[in-house]
Scaffold this active site. Structure first.
Site, PDB file in Angstrom:
ATOM      1  N   GLU A  19      -7.138  -3.452  -3.628  1.00  0.00           N
ATOM      2  CA  GLU A  19      -8.510  -3.248  -3.183  1.00  0.00           C
ATOM      3  C   GLU A  19      -9.026  -1.896  -3.677  1.00  0.00           C
ATOM      4  OE1 GLU A  19     -10.649  -4.117   1.025  1.00  0.00           O
ATOM      5  OE2 GLU A  19      -8.993  -2.693   1.073  1.00  0.00           O
ATOM      6  N   ASP A  49       0.787  -1.238   0.000  1.00  0.00           N
ATOM      7  CA  ASP A  49       0.000   0.000   0.000  1.00  0.00           C
ATOM      8  C   ASP A  49       0.815   1.282   0.000  1.00  0.00           C
ATOM      9  OD1 ASP A  49      -1.962  -1.898   0.318  1.00  0.00           O
ATOM     10  OD2 ASP A  49      -2.680  -1.198   2.251  1.00  0.00           O
ATOM     11  N   GLU A 104      -8.114   5.018  -4.204  1.00  0.00           N
ATOM     12  CA  GLU A 104      -6.862   5.480  -3.598  1.00  0.00           C
ATOM     13  C   GLU A 104      -5.692   5.303  -4.560  1.00  0.00           C
ATOM     14  OE1 GLU A 104      -7.086   5.211   1.152  1.00  0.00           O
ATOM     15  OE2 GLU A 104      -7.376   3.271   0.184  1.00  0.00           O
TER      16      GLU A 104
END
Length: 832
Positions: free
Chosen positions: A659, A582, A663
């Protein structure tokens, strides 16, 4: 977010012929703690009897196995997630006194519009952002919790790319090349081979989850793994075999199989995404062609497609046909003898290439023409002119120089090809695991064009029709200003001083958008200046690297990571940041906040280490050039797939995953805006191009309207992917299965570029499917605000009415969002 340690998985074995499930296989607890997929289960093995051999003339006798072919693989089921969403905020406190207003420095306000965009010169990928070491206050580590297994390259290594399974875990989890997948058999599976197993999955082999209540769409779809259709191996390989990884780049890798760790490579495999052939380069080893599916017939064709190339047709017991091409560079041509219906072996040493391709029924002529050449890598280049961006892959080629490469293009490539490349697309098509149908392109390079770059998207609310919008009525401004006074007065240092880079970044970005709106939409310069000074102080904690878990530059992989795992031993700390999970999410929020600060106060850019710190974060997630020896190229964004991968250094059966598509685009938007503010035209151009490519890619693979022709028709009713893996798509999240979680994780954060990605048609369909008829009113917590903020794309006045209602509950605002920004955003789009 990718909190891998929270997941519980169930292994299911499914026969691809019947898609029936076997009993669940337990997952060791230790693996659940460190990985989001369990280890491969044993493949079904069927014994075979020697029944025939290949006749030199090219005629064969049928091979009849004693058992059904092993065409089953391991299925990883849908995610089981039960924990509540961890995104909440406290009630907005009453106003407090502001810090003293600083004297505003006379500066040029940054304006981002088509006319004001500084044009990038030449190839926008050619120049590095920087080549210097990270700032001196960033700690140094020479080690990492994850060892570099079998990697021969020194310097930074890609951590989030398609081939990472080759150096993680037992090195046996699949690598997905699209349309093929490959895996090191390592003596396991139906073939029992020590070579590289090749597989391709057709749509009929997929397994679908149960129909979801309300939509009737499948909860997930997943492809079997562990099917060893064709295995390229060598007699010299055995239990001492070592797999090494060489020449890893952003688009390719080479892996080698060695008889032992100290020996030279027996076979080298150059692997490039989209390759039409899986190619093994033999260096004097004795070829063994194995299969776990079993041969029905093995035919040596009497007519060679090219001088020096021998061709075999492999008819498999599962009804598929594979073609094998062998080109010798010295010594004898490949002469295979069938040992049994799972093995064909050469008589002696072979020097040259063996290439394998699956024939969908019309591919033989294309493969015949392209054989003998193979891709070893690709070079990415791009240019920008006005609102048009062009990017391309120039494939590095080896083998026969006069042969043109055949490479498979994904749907979003095909729809953006320029006229010349489009003319080289063939009718040879193969299903991919999660990206629709790929088409073979006969060309040594591709050119893609994006003619609608979001160059007019700036810091203010934006719509495709009206562009940037700042005007508000006096009454609206005064109403929102009361909220802004409360939110600017919150303790920015306390809210951002967290043990998580992710949540700290969200807090800083939230306050940045509040201050931006206060100054440029509400017109209160004094309030905005006071808030800006507070934000600078809060941000400076991170520039000084004085947060709870400071960043460190670790040279084992080459990147800037949280020290949380080093200090706690928890590899899942801060969503796995230390293991490269991430990073574009985490650092994207910081980059956006810094862009806003620099936009409002250009003098901040050159104070202390501000510019160097943010450039370091951009280099970590989106370094464009191999000239930068501190970071790998394009760690997160995958220019072949058209979106990023969030999944870091965790072994996984289903490949990389991501996911939150929103973002992902937030990070690209942040890079674009930081490039604009810091004066880096190439960076700004790359951000614009990334957003345009993401819009095309996400609307094919992540965000589904009723017209979507890429993903399965029984899945697009979900409207969003949920979690997209390389091998499966699962309509859920890593933290819960509520509709607002699954849909909302693809909405946040709400930023000016949001309508560019999430089109009005999509938003309207999604709202009607999940949130219309009063269902949105029943959502609890911060997800309610996220959903209503998204509504502003199609009904900004309705969204404003929700956010401006009397007695608005502060708990409806996500901790990374603000009421001020939601009100300004919806009011501007609604003309209020």
């Amino acid at each position: 977010m990718t909190p891998t340690w929270r997941l519980r998985f169930v292994l299911l074995t499914a026969l691809q012929a019947t898609a029936s499930f076997a009993s669940p296989v337990a997952v060791p607890e230790a693996l659940r703690a460190r990985d989001d997929t369990p280890p491969p289960s044993s493949a079904i093995t069927a014994s075979a009897k020697v029944v025939t051999s290949v006749a030199p003339s090219g005629t064969v006798q049928s091979l009849v196995s004693k058992k059904e072919p092993s065409t089953s693989g391991t299925i990883v089921s849908t995610l089981e997630t039960t924990e509540p969403v961890p995104i909440l905020t406290s009630e907005i406190p009453s106003p407090t006194s502001l810090l003293p207003t600083a004297t505003t420095t006379a500066s040029v306000r940054q304006k981002v519009a088509v006319a004001a965009v500084q044009m990038a010169a030449g190839d926008i990928f050619s120049a590095p952002i920087g080549t210097d070491a990270p700032p001196a206050n960033i700690g140094r580590k020479a080690d990492h919790p994850v060892a570099r297994k079998g990697i021969t390259k020194n310097g930074p290594i890609e951590t989030n790319k398609f081939y990472a399974n080759f150096f993680l875990g037992e090195q046996t989890s699949p690598t997905f090349l699209h349309p093929y997948s490959v895996a090191w058999a390592r003596g396991k599976g139906a073939s029992g081979s020590w070579g590289l197993a090749i597989s391709h999955i057709d749509a009929k082999q997929r397994v679908y989850g149960p129909a979801k209540p309300g939509t009737g769409a499948a909860a997930y779809f997943i492809n079997p793994i562990g099917i060893q259709s064709v295995v390229l191996s060598a007699k010299e390989l055995g239990s001492d075999t070592a797999l090494t990884t060489e020449s890893p780049t952003d688009l390719s890798v080479q892996v080698s199989l060695r008889p032992n760790a100290r020996s030279d490579a027996a076979i080298q495999f150059p692997l490039v995404q989209g390759s039409a052939f899986i190619t093994g380069v033999y260096n004097g080893a004795t070829p063994m062609i194995q299969t776990g599916v079993f041969f029905s017939t093995v035919t040596r064709m009497t007519q060679s497609p090219k001088a020096g190339v021998v061709k075999y047709k492999l008819s498999m017991a599962d009804g598929t046909t594979w073609l094998l091409y062998a080109r010798h560079t010295q010594g004898n041509a490949l002469d295979l003898q069938v040992v049994n219906n799972g093995l064909a072996q050469a008589a002696g040493a072979f020097y040259g290439t063996i290439q394998v391709a699956k024939d969908p029924g019309n591919g033989e002529a294309v493969y015949d023409a392209a054989c003998g050449a193979y891709a070893t890598g690709a070079t990415l280049s791009g240019t920008m002119s006005g609102a048009t961006g062009t990017y391309g892959f120039s494939f590095k080629k080896a083998g026969m120089a006069d042969a043109t490469l055949a490479m498979f293009a994904l749907p979003h490539h095909q729809s953006s090809f320029d006229a010349a490349t489009k003319g080289k697309v063939t009718g040879v098509q193969l299903q991919t695991t999660t990206k629709g149908i790929a088409a073979a392109v006969v060309a040594d390079s591709w050119t893609m064009v994006e003619s609608n770059l979001p160059t007019s998207v700036g810091f203010l609310p934006w719509s495709p029709q009206a562009g940037s919008l700042a005007a508000l009525s006096d009454a609206t401004r005064q109403s929102i200003l009361r909220i802004a006074q409360q939110e600017v007065s919150q303790d920015m240092q306390e809210q951002s001083n967290l043990n998580s880079m992710y949540y700290s970044g969200k807090a800083l970005a939230k306050f940045a958008s509040i201050i931006l709106a206060t100054k440029e939409m509400l017109g209160d310069n004094t309030l905005a200046q006071g808030g800006l000074e507070q934000l600078k102080v809060a941000f400076d904690r991170f520039v000084r690297n004085a947060q709870q878990y400071p960043l460190v530059y670790e040279s084992a992989w080459g990147g800037v990571v949280s020290s949380a795992t080093y200090n706690t031993g928890d590899t899942g700390a801060d969503f796995g940041n230390s293991l490269y999970n991430d990073h574009h999410f985490h650092y994207g929020y910081f980059i956006y906040a810094a862009a806003v600060i620099g936009h409002l106060d250009p003098s901040w850019l050159n104070a202390a280490n501000n510019r160097a710190y943010i450039d370091m974060l951009v280099r970590d997630i989106a370094n464009p050039s191999a000239q930068d020896t501190y970071f790998p190229v394009s760690r997160n964004f995958d220019w072949y797939h058209g979106h990023s991968w969030a999944h870091g250094l965790y072994d996984t059966l289903d490949g990389k995953n991501q996911e939150s598509s929103s973002e992902d685009t937030m990070a690209s938007y942040a890079i674009k805006m930081w490039g604009a503010v810091s004066g880096n035209a190439n960076m700004e151009a790359r951000g614009n191009l990334m957003l345009a490519v993401q819009a095309r890619s996400l609307q094919s693979y992540y965000l589904y309207t009723t017209t979507n022709q890429v993903q399965p028709s029984n899945f697009i009713g979900n409207k969003v992917a949920g979690i997209l893996f390389e091998n499966k798509v699962d309509h859920t999240t890593f933290f819960g299965a509520n509709d607002e979680y699954i849909q909302g994780i693809h909405m946040l954060p709400l930023l000016p570029h949001t309508p560019f990605i999430r089109t009005p048609q999509f938003v309207r369909e999604e709202w009607e499917t999940y949130f219309g008829d009063g269902r949105a009113a029943a959502i609890a917590g911060g997800w309610k605000g996220i959903v209503y903020g998204n509504l502003a794309t199609v009904d900004p006045r309705g969204a404003y009415s929700f956010f401006s209602q009397a007695g608005f509950d502060a708990s409806w605002i996500d901790g990374g969002a603000s009421l001020t920004w939601y009100l300004c955003y919806s009011a501007a789009l609604g003309g209020l």
